[in-house]
Design an enzyme around this catalytic site. Structure first.
Site: not given
Length: 223
Positions: A17-19, A40, A117, A176
């Site tokens: 769930g980084k984005t 990015k 990242g 998350n």
């Protein structure tokens, strides 16, 4: 000069769930009246027929600053494989100086640069560099996205150790919930609250909103 609320977002693994969190952070800053742009530095994986990586497109949609794609995503590779493998296959060396220069140009346009990242902190970029080197080179604090599922405690604590070893600040973390049926989820969150020195700034339910504290979004350095 780096915008004071810029941050490097990493995760305990890929697909945690980084984005999703980066988009939420960008939208929150936009809603607060700030100029915010997503970056990015390295993206591997472009769907057939797509012009850009899906994460890069998602970050662009969440921000409110126009900037060249070459600055928002200096390195883009079509195969969805580890960055160092994609770069080697393309005959490209990932250059941290190029990434830093692109970040500087974005910082000149925006109040906030949210840098996402790829994979986790120690994903290789080349023979002697990894993803954490980008955060170090840019001088950014890290926001860690912990994918709440079995195994997350080990992954989160190892990520924290890696940051400490390089002298990079863990400014906060987001729990998350990627596994909505995770047993004893709250107890796992509590275990990380006890063990990570940085604050848990949000617990995001599976597919739900990420609500950041005013302290995180406000002025000054991330706490």
């Amino acid at each position: 000069m780096r915008p004071t609320r810029s941050v490097f977002i990493t995760g305990t693994d890929t697909g945690v769930g980084k984005t999703y969190v980066a988009q939420a952070l960008l939208r929150a800053h936009v809603a607060a009246g700030r100029r915010a742009v997503g970056m990015k530095p390295v993206a591997a994986g472009i769907a057939d027929g797509a012009a850009v990586n899906a994460d890069v497109a998602a970050l662009a949609a969440a921000g409110n600053v126009e900037a060249p794609l070459a600055d928002r995503n200096p390195y883009a590779f079509a195969p969805a494989v580890a960055p160092h493998l994609a770069a080697a296959a393309a005959g490209v060396a990932i250059d941290l100086e190029k990434i830093e220069a692109a970040f500087g140009r974005l910082a000149a346009r925006a109040d906030i640069v949210v840098v996402e990242g790829a994979g986790g902190l120690l994903v290789p970029l080349g023979a002697t560099s990894d993803m954490l080197d980008i955060a170090t080179r840019l001088g950014l604090p890290v926001l860690l996205v912990v994918g709440m599922r079995l195994g997350c405690l080990n992954h989160a604590l190892l990520s924290d150790q890696a940051l400490r070893a390089r002298g990079v600040k863990l400014a906060g973390w987001v729990a998350n919930v990627v596994d909505s049926g995770m047993p004893m989820r709250d107890a796992n969150v509590a275990a990380l609250v006890q063990r990570l020195a940085a604050p848990c700034i949000a617990v995001a339910e599976h597919g739900g909103a990420v609500l950041f504290t005013d302290q995180w979004l406000g002025g000054g350095e991330p706490c």
